[in-house]
Design an enzyme around this catalytic site. Structure first.
Site, PDB file in Angstrom:
ATOM      1  N   ASP A  75      12.314   6.099  -2.353  1.00 33.46           N
ATOM      2  CA  ASP A  75      13.403   6.885  -2.939  1.00 33.46           C
ATOM      3  C   ASP A  75      13.098   7.304  -4.372  1.00 33.46           C
ATOM      4  O   ASP A  75      13.569   8.341  -4.837  1.00 33.46           O
ATOM      5  CB  ASP A  75      14.718   6.090  -2.914  1.00 33.46           C
ATOM      6  CG  ASP A  75      15.364   6.165  -1.532  1.00 33.46           C
ATOM      7  OD1 ASP A  75      15.198   7.202  -0.857  1.00 33.46           O
ATOM      8  OD2 ASP A  75      16.008   5.183  -1.126  1.00 33.46           O
ATOM      9  N   LYS A 191      33.151   9.130  15.835  1.00 36.92           N
ATOM     10  CA  LYS A 191      34.036   7.998  15.587  1.00 36.92           C
ATOM     11  C   LYS A 191      34.098   7.639  14.095  1.00 36.92           C
ATOM     12  O   LYS A 191      33.073   7.606  13.412  1.00 36.92           O
ATOM     13  CB  LYS A 191      33.569   6.770  16.382  1.00 36.92           C
ATOM     14  CG  LYS A 191      33.429   6.998  17.880  1.00 36.92           C
ATOM     15  CD  LYS A 191      34.698   7.504  18.530  1.00 36.92           C
ATOM     16  CE  LYS A 191      35.698   6.408  18.841  1.00 36.92           C
ATOM     17  NZ  LYS A 191      36.928   6.971  19.493  1.00 36.92           N
ATOM     18  N   CYS A 393      -7.676   8.336  -1.562  1.00 39.49           N
ATOM     19  CA  CYS A 393      -7.957   6.935  -1.875  1.00 39.49           C
ATOM     20  C   CYS A 393      -8.850   6.301  -0.786  1.00 39.49           C
ATOM     21  O   CYS A 393     -10.053   6.515  -0.816  1.00 39.49           O
ATOM     22  CB  CYS A 393      -6.662   6.167  -2.090  1.00 39.49           C
ATOM     23  SG  CYS A 393      -6.906   4.736  -3.160  1.00 39.49           S
ATOM     24  N   ARG A 477      -8.140  -1.241  -5.600  1.00 40.31           N
ATOM     25  CA  ARG A 477      -8.864  -2.382  -6.145  1.00 40.31           C
ATOM     26  C   ARG A 477     -10.378  -2.151  -6.076  1.00 40.31           C
ATOM     27  O   ARG A 477     -11.147  -2.833  -6.719  1.00 40.31           O
ATOM     28  CB  ARG A 477      -8.544  -3.613  -5.297  1.00 40.31           C
ATOM     29  CG  ARG A 477      -7.794  -4.687  -6.029  1.00 40.31           C
ATOM     30  CD  ARG A 477      -7.580  -5.896  -5.137  1.00 40.31           C
ATOM     31  NE  ARG A 477      -6.195  -6.030  -4.713  1.00 40.31           N
ATOM     32  CZ  ARG A 477      -5.206  -6.436  -5.482  1.00 40.31           C
ATOM     33  NH1 ARG A 477      -5.436  -6.736  -6.743  1.00 40.31           N
ATOM     34  NH2 ARG A 477      -3.970  -6.537  -5.019  1.00 40.31           N
ATOM     35  N   HIS A 524      -4.073   9.097  -5.980  1.00 44.69           N
ATOM     36  CA  HIS A 524      -3.118   9.636  -5.005  1.00 44.69           C
ATOM     37  C   HIS A 524      -2.450  10.890  -5.561  1.00 44.69           C
ATOM     38  O   HIS A 524      -1.401  10.794  -6.201  1.00 44.69           O
ATOM     39  CB  HIS A 524      -2.048   8.589  -4.688  1.00 44.69           C
ATOM     40  CG  HIS A 524      -2.557   7.424  -3.910  1.00 44.69           C
ATOM     41  ND1 HIS A 524      -2.587   7.423  -2.537  1.00 44.69           N
ATOM     42  CD2 HIS A 524      -3.080   6.241  -4.306  1.00 44.69           C
ATOM     43  CE1 HIS A 524      -3.088   6.266  -2.117  1.00 44.69           C
ATOM     44  NE2 HIS A 524      -3.398   5.538  -3.174  1.00 44.69           N
ATOM     45  N   GLU A 526      -0.722  12.982  -4.127  1.00 42.80           N
ATOM     46  CA  GLU A 526       0.587  13.250  -3.518  1.00 42.80           C
ATOM     47  C   GLU A 526       1.759  12.827  -4.401  1.00 42.80           C
ATOM     48  O   GLU A 526       2.845  13.387  -4.299  1.00 42.80           O
ATOM     49  CB  GLU A 526       0.684  12.580  -2.141  1.00 42.80           C
ATOM     50  CG  GLU A 526       0.676  11.059  -2.124  1.00 42.80           C
ATOM     51  CD  GLU A 526      -0.720  10.443  -1.998  1.00 42.80           C
ATOM     52  OE1 GLU A 526      -1.700  11.097  -2.382  1.00 42.80           O
ATOM     53  OE2 GLU A 526      -0.828   9.292  -1.530  1.00 42.80           O
TER      54      GLU A 526
END
Ligand code: GLN
Length: 549
Positions: A75, A191, A393, A477, A524, A526
């Site tokens: 999130d 409902k 990665c 790592r 990364h 992204e």
């Protein structure tokens, strides 16, 4: 704006998890930002883990890494993407993290001999963190999403913190419940009862929601709106329908169709600017691309973290998917992603030919042994068949291993992570990581967060970024073993991005004359892709996929 102090909006969930509280919170943030308010966001995860870094993605979804290296919940990625901001570790907390600071403080005698108690000392720590996040961002509004659903034992202490904040400054604190309205197939009718119970449970924690966001497969009709309004003490204009959508980027637009930012401003007691039309048009255009993409681009995502029982869980690679979308939309393309399990290629090597049906291949991040040989086969196939390949990665490390094995002839080349006994460890543990591994110090100890890299002029990377210096987020790592760099380069692999001291290989690529797009990043990318600011490397990859067609 007449703003008497920072405003805090708590977002809580009702009935079931996974109804899109994070997207709802991000969308609320965006519509308020669009009214000229400075908005920041805080995510509370009620589990004990100090951060998300030690959890398996199939348990938890993607681990989103912040610039400061905090390993957080996906999130946080939604907030950063929707709001176009960078968050820091103060914007994320877990039960473990909160207790850890309280216990550390107790050990340092900072409570001055007093008995430290769960209530109020834990909620006070939570409140302190929320306020600090607001201060650090200079925020007009802080949106705080409490993970899980009301009624769970785990998040009680956070609801207590929210209640205490409300008592302290009633005008500055408001509550939104995002709840689920099921339409059971056998009944065929939406409902409201589960939500009625959820609101009652929230009331039991001393909290009354100001707004109810009704998630469900369809709109909540007037009859049900009125029922909820009457039973849950929320005026019916504050019950907002949020039916399922094809694209989450429509949600802020849908919220505004219900004038949600006006309603929020009214509840918070603030007067704010008219919506920023210019910004809004940009968002609207972007959101429209999700529906208008003309040409389909078929992308194979080869990984392992997406099986959960009989279901596919694409959440493990959420930021990668979103990054693909932003670049594809910008190019007016419609990306279609297929999830391929890398182990499958180990068991059925003949299936590798199926990759010819794709316009491009992404091998995203990963850990451990399972599926590694399959990924190496995929890297080889993509290289030899000139299919655009983008390694993120682990995907970059796989490409380097493949090159060492099949071009340098080092048949047992491997990463120490998988085979420490190999004679040719082309991917080795970073010097700084050896002690961590020896002492089982795994949590938050990888090379994490934003680090600078220098790019080689004329490379694919350099041309894409149009810059010679970048900062990207890392989580690893292991690294390319310096002992093999000269040999790999002599045989044609280019390390076009390196750490400023030249020690760490950040990008590996093949020259364009040899392959249309064969590139891997140790970081990364992204995590930095944004709806209105697609990531240059993803864009370069999508362009290569388009050309392949
Ligand atoms: N397992 C590899 C490493 O730790 C790659 C990590 C990743 O893909 N994020 O270096």
């Amino acid at each position: 704006m007449q703003n008497k102090g920072t405003k805090y909006i708590f977002v809580v969930g009702g009935v079931i998890s996974g109804v899109g509280k994070g997207i709802a919170s991000s969308s609320l943030g965006l519509i308020l930002k669009n009214r000229g308010l400075n908005v920041t966001a805080v995510k509370i995860d009620p589990y004990i883990n100090v951060d998300a870094g030690t959890m398996n993605p199939t348990e938890h979804g993607e681990v989103f890494v912040l610039s400061d290296g905090d390993e957080t919940d996906q999130d946080m990625g939604n907030y950063e993407r929707f709001l176009g901001i960078n968050l820091t570790r103060i914007n994320y907390m877990t039960t473990g993290r909160v207790y850890q600071s309280v216990i550390n403080r107790e050990r340092n005698l900072e409570y001055k001999g007093k008995c430290v108690e769960v209530v109020p000392d834990i909620p006070l720590e939570v409140i302190g963190r929320i306020k600090k996040a607001g201060e650090m961002a200079g925020a007009d509004v802080v949106i705080i999403e409490i993970g899980g659903t009301v009624g769970e034992y785990q998040n009680l202490i956070f609801l207590e913190a929210a209640r205490m904040m409300k008592i302290e400054a009633p005008a500055n604190v408001s509550f939104i419940m995002v709840s689920y309205f099921p339409t059971p197939g056998t009944i065929g009718e939406m409902k409201t009862k589960p939500t009625q119970y959820a609101v009652r449970t929230l009331n039991g924690a001393g909290i009354q929601p100001n707004i109810l966001i009704a998630r469900g497969s369809t709109n909540l009709d007037d009859k049900r709106k009125e029922k909820i309004s009457m039973i849950c003490n929320i005026s019916s204009d504050k019950v907002i329908s949020a039916p399922d959508v094809d694209s989450v980027y429509d949600i802020p637009l849908n919220f505004e169709k219900e004038h949600l930012s006006d309603k929020l401003c009214e509840i918070m007691g603030i007067v704010c600017q008219k919506p920023d039309e210019k910004e809004w048009i940009k968002w609207r255009n972007f959101a429209a691309y999700a529906h208008n993409g003309k040409e389909v681009i078929k992308i194979a995502m080869v990984g392992k973290y997406f099986e959960t029982g009989d279901f596919i869980l694409s959440d493990s690679y959420l930021s990668v998917i979103e990054a693909i979308k932003y670049s594809a939309y910008q190019e007016e393309k419609k990306p279609v992603i297929s999830w391929l399990n890398s182990s499958d290629f180990e068991e059925h090597p003949e299936k590798i030919k199926d990759l010819l049906n794709y316009d491009g291949i992404i091998v995203p991040g990963g850990f451990g042994t399972r599926g590694v040989e399959g990924k190496i086969l995929v890297a080889e196939f993509a290289r030899k068949n000139k299919i655009p390949y983008f390694g993120l990665c682990y995907g970059m490390q796989m490409a380097v291993i493949e090159y060492a094995r099949n071009v340098l002839g080092l048949k047992d080349a491997n990463t120490r992570e998988v085979n420490p006994d190999s004679k040719n460890i082309v991917i080795d543990v970073m010097e700084s990581q050896k002690e961590n591994l020896k002492t089982n110090h795994y949590g938050g100890s990888m090379r994490l967060g934003g680090y600078k890299a220098l790019l080689q002029k004329g490379s694919i990377a350099h041309n894409a970024y149009k810059a010679s210096e970048i900062i990207e987020r890392h989580r690893h790592r292991y690294e390319v073993n310096p002992a093999f760099i000269a040999d790999l380069e002599a045989k044609g692999l280019i390390f076009s991005g390196r750490s400023p001291d030249g020690v760490l290989m950040e990008i590996a690529e093949l020259p364009r004359e040899v392959h249309p797009f064969y590139l891997g990043t140790q970081y990364h990318p992204e995590f930095l892709a944004r709806p209105l600011r697609p990531h240059p490397l993803f864009t370069a990859f999508i362009k290569a996929c388009t050309n392949k067609k």
